[in-house]
Design a protein around this motif. Sequence first.
Motif, PDB file in Angstrom:
ATOM      1  N   LEU A  63     -10.863  60.278  16.656  1.00 56.12           N
ATOM      2  CA  LEU A  63     -10.214  61.494  17.171  1.00 56.12           C
ATOM      3  C   LEU A  63      -9.161  61.147  18.212  1.00 56.12           C
ATOM      4  CD1 LEU A  63     -13.367  63.776  17.508  1.00 56.12           C
ATOM      5  CD2 LEU A  63     -11.674  63.766  15.666  1.00 56.12           C
ATOM      6  N   THR A  64      -9.468  60.195  19.062  1.00 56.36           N
ATOM      7  CA  THR A  64      -8.456  59.729  20.009  1.00 56.36           C
ATOM      8  C   THR A  64      -8.850  58.352  20.538  1.00 56.36           C
ATOM      9  OG1 THR A  64      -7.018  60.413  21.842  1.00 56.36           O
ATOM     10  CG2 THR A  64      -9.376  60.729  22.160  1.00 56.36           C
ATOM     11  N   LEU A  65      -7.844  57.650  21.004  1.00 56.66           N
ATOM     12  CA  LEU A  65      -8.038  56.319  21.590  1.00 56.66           C
ATOM     13  C   LEU A  65      -6.995  56.198  22.693  1.00 56.66           C
ATOM     14  CD1 LEU A  65      -9.016  53.331  21.634  1.00 56.66           C
ATOM     15  CD2 LEU A  65      -7.472  52.897  19.753  1.00 56.66           C
ATOM     16  N   ALA A  66      -7.441  55.862  23.897  1.00 58.92           N
ATOM     17  CA  ALA A  66      -6.522  55.835  25.034  1.00 58.92           C
ATOM     18  C   ALA A  66      -6.816  54.632  25.911  1.00 58.92           C
ATOM     19  CB  ALA A  66      -6.696  57.119  25.863  1.00 58.92           C
ATOM     20  N   VAL A  67      -5.767  53.923  26.289  1.00 60.97           N
ATOM     21  CA  VAL A  67      -5.878  52.817  27.252  1.00 60.97           C
ATOM     22  C   VAL A  67      -4.823  53.072  28.333  1.00 60.97           C
ATOM     23  CG1 VAL A  67      -5.605  50.320  27.578  1.00 60.97           C
ATOM     24  CG2 VAL A  67      -6.749  51.189  25.530  1.00 60.97           C
ATOM     25  N   THR A  68      -5.209  52.937  29.596  1.00 59.34           N
ATOM     26  CA  THR A  68      -4.264  53.195  30.691  1.00 59.34           C
ATOM     27  C   THR A  68      -3.135  52.162  30.641  1.00 59.34           C
ATOM     28  OG1 THR A  68      -5.452  51.786  32.223  1.00 59.34           O
ATOM     29  CG2 THR A  68      -6.074  54.097  32.200  1.00 59.34           C
ATOM     30  N   PRO A  69      -1.940  52.539  31.067  1.00 58.70           N
ATOM     31  CA  PRO A  69      -0.811  51.602  30.998  1.00 58.70           C
ATOM     32  C   PRO A  69      -1.109  50.254  31.660  1.00 58.70           C
ATOM     33  CG  PRO A  69      -0.006  53.802  31.460  1.00 58.70           C
ATOM     34  CD  PRO A  69      -1.511  53.887  31.474  1.00 58.70           C
ATOM     35  N   ALA A 106       2.814  50.618  18.749  1.00 59.59           N
ATOM     36  CA  ALA A 106       1.683  49.933  19.389  1.00 59.59           C
ATOM     37  C   ALA A 106       0.392  50.274  18.651  1.00 59.59           C
ATOM     38  CB  ALA A 106       1.586  50.331  20.860  1.00 59.59           C
ATOM     39  N   ALA A 107       0.142  51.567  18.443  1.00 59.69           N
ATOM     40  CA  ALA A 107      -1.098  51.986  17.782  1.00 59.69           C
ATOM     41  C   ALA A 107      -1.121  51.522  16.325  1.00 59.69           C
ATOM     42  CB  ALA A 107      -1.255  53.498  17.876  1.00 59.69           C
ATOM     43  N   ARG A 108       0.018  51.594  15.657  1.00 61.80           N
ATOM     44  CA  ARG A 108       0.044  51.161  14.258  1.00 61.80           C
ATOM     45  C   ARG A 108      -0.258  49.671  14.145  1.00 61.80           C
ATOM     46  NH1 ARG A 108       5.194  53.310  11.252  1.00 61.80           N
ATOM     47  NH2 ARG A 108       4.229  52.035   9.626  1.00 61.80           N
ATOM     48  N   GLY A 109       0.268  48.887  15.089  1.00 60.51           N
ATOM     49  CA  GLY A 109      -0.013  47.446  15.082  1.00 60.51           C
ATOM     50  C   GLY A 109      -1.495  47.183  15.280  1.00 60.51           C
ATOM     51  N   LEU A 110      -2.092  47.933  16.196  1.00 59.32           N
ATOM     52  CA  LEU A 110      -3.525  47.803  16.451  1.00 59.32           C
ATOM     53  C   LEU A 110      -4.326  48.116  15.192  1.00 59.32           C
ATOM     54  CD1 LEU A 110      -6.082  47.794  18.370  1.00 59.32           C
ATOM     55  CD2 LEU A 110      -5.637  50.238  18.640  1.00 59.32           C
ATOM     56  N   TYR A 111      -4.065  49.295  14.598  1.00 54.57           N
ATOM     57  CA  TYR A 111      -4.878  49.742  13.463  1.00 54.57           C
ATOM     58  C   TYR A 111      -4.661  48.855  12.237  1.00 54.57           C
ATOM     59  CZ  TYR A 111      -5.674  53.961  16.226  1.00 54.57           C
ATOM     60  OH  TYR A 111      -6.048  54.828  17.211  1.00 54.57           O
ATOM     61  N   GLU A 112      -3.416  48.496  11.991  1.00 55.46           N
ATOM     62  CA  GLU A 112      -3.153  47.657  10.818  1.00 55.46           C
ATOM     63  C   GLU A 112      -3.799  46.282  11.011  1.00 55.46           C
ATOM     64  OE1 GLU A 112       1.090  48.318  10.310  1.00 55.46           O
ATOM     65  OE2 GLU A 112       0.652  50.403   9.788  1.00 55.46           O
ATOM     66  N   GLY A 113      -3.782  45.798  12.256  1.00 54.40           N
ATOM     67  CA  GLY A 113      -4.433  44.518  12.548  1.00 54.40           C
ATOM     68  C   GLY A 113      -5.937  44.567  12.345  1.00 54.40           C
ATOM     69  N   CYS A 114      -6.517  45.760  12.438  1.00 54.27           N
ATOM     70  CA  CYS A 114      -7.966  45.915  12.222  1.00 54.27           C
ATOM     71  C   CYS A 114      -8.272  46.313  10.786  1.00 54.27           C
ATOM     72  CB  CYS A 114      -8.543  46.939  13.202  1.00 54.27           C
ATOM     73  SG  CYS A 114      -8.633  46.316  14.887  1.00 54.27           S
ATOM     74  N   GLY A 115      -7.265  46.304   9.925  1.00 52.05           N
ATOM     75  CA  GLY A 115      -7.513  46.511   8.495  1.00 52.05           C
ATOM     76  C   GLY A 115      -7.194  47.888   7.956  1.00 52.05           C
ATOM     77  N   PHE A 116      -6.762  48.806   8.820  1.00 44.78           N
ATOM     78  CA  PHE A 116      -6.402  50.146   8.332  1.00 44.78           C
ATOM     79  C   PHE A 116      -5.109  50.073   7.522  1.00 44.78           C
ATOM     80  CE2 PHE A 116      -9.287  51.353  11.690  1.00 44.78           C
ATOM     81  CZ  PHE A 116      -9.785  52.586  11.319  1.00 44.78           C
ATOM     82  N   SER A 117      -5.012  50.930   6.511  1.00 46.53           N
ATOM     83  CA  SER A 117      -3.764  50.997   5.748  1.00 46.53           C
ATOM     84  C   SER A 117      -3.442  52.452   5.427  1.00 46.53           C
ATOM     85  CB  SER A 117      -3.851  50.163   4.479  1.00 46.53           C
ATOM     86  OG  SER A 117      -4.898  50.647   3.684  1.00 46.53           O
ATOM     87  N   GLY A 118      -2.174  52.677   5.095  1.00 48.96           N
ATOM     88  CA  GLY A 118      -1.663  54.043   4.930  1.00 48.96           C
ATOM     89  C   GLY A 118      -2.193  54.725   3.684  1.00 48.96           C
ATOM     90  N   ARG A 119      -2.581  55.986   3.821  1.00 50.67           N
ATOM     91  CA  ARG A 119      -3.048  56.791   2.698  1.00 50.67           C
ATOM     92  C   ARG A 119      -2.099  57.948   2.408  1.00 50.67           C
ATOM     93  NH1 ARG A 119      -8.619  56.549   1.465  1.00 50.67           N
ATOM     94  NH2 ARG A 119      -9.035  54.333   1.312  1.00 50.67           N
ATOM     95  N   ALA A 120      -1.476  58.500   3.457  1.00 55.37           N
ATOM     96  CA  ALA A 120      -0.645  59.686   3.241  1.00 55.37           C
ATOM     97  C   ALA A 120       0.251  59.893   4.451  1.00 55.37           C
ATOM     98  CB  ALA A 120      -1.526  60.919   3.044  1.00 55.37           C
TER      99      ALA A 120
END
Length: 145
Positions: A63-69, A106-120
């Motif tokens: 639902l959300t993911l947040a890291v302070t700057p 930044a978030a896309r790099g994180l998720y793709e690095g963990c194996g997520f890929s685009g669906r839609a």
Amino acid sequence: VRPAEPADAAELAALHAAAFPAGEAWGEVALRRMLDLPGSWALLLPGRGFVLARLAAGEGEILTLAVTPKARRQGVARALLQACLVQAMALGAEAMFLEVAEANTAARGLYEGCGFSGRARRRGYYGPGRDALLLALDLRKTSRP
Ligand SMILES: CC(C)(COP(=O)(O)OP(=O)(O)OC[C@H]1O[C@@H](n2cnc3c(N)ncnc32)[C@H](O)[C@@H]1OP(=O)(O)O)[C@@H](O)C(=O)NCCC(=O)NCCS
């Protein structure tokens, strides 16, 4: 990293406000309600960041993911996400989904690095001309996130 309880909602709101632009931050009341939803859980690294997820009918959603700057680029988000995926698998999730702004490299790099890929693609999800990408990870093919 430790599980967050509804009593942590004020800390989660402070972290969310630090991580997201004004107007996109989620408040304490909303976060407490989300933590109270059946199937939801959050993991917290106090003072640095948190991840909030939910499981329904075998499908998990970040639902959300947040890291302070100040805490960025130190692996905090990756550690939170991996712990979240381990918990999702333990809860019986077969897949994990999330939406991310196409422009959020930044978030896309994180998720793709963990194996997520685009669906839609969800056109205009974040406003005119601001598309979201729906990313997915098949946990049945993942032995160790
Ligand atoms: C996206 C966010 C959670 C990343 O947090 P982080 O703790 O800095 O991420 P990590 O240090 O764990 O980085 C993991 C990977 O993500 C990618 N990444 C993170 N920040 C990046 C950046 N600024 N530019 C490019 N790639 C980046 C990299 O692939 C990185 O791996 P690497 O450090 O080995 O290169 C953080 O920037 C944030 O809170 N942003 C605002 C809120 C947000 O966009 N949340 C996600 C919404 S879906």
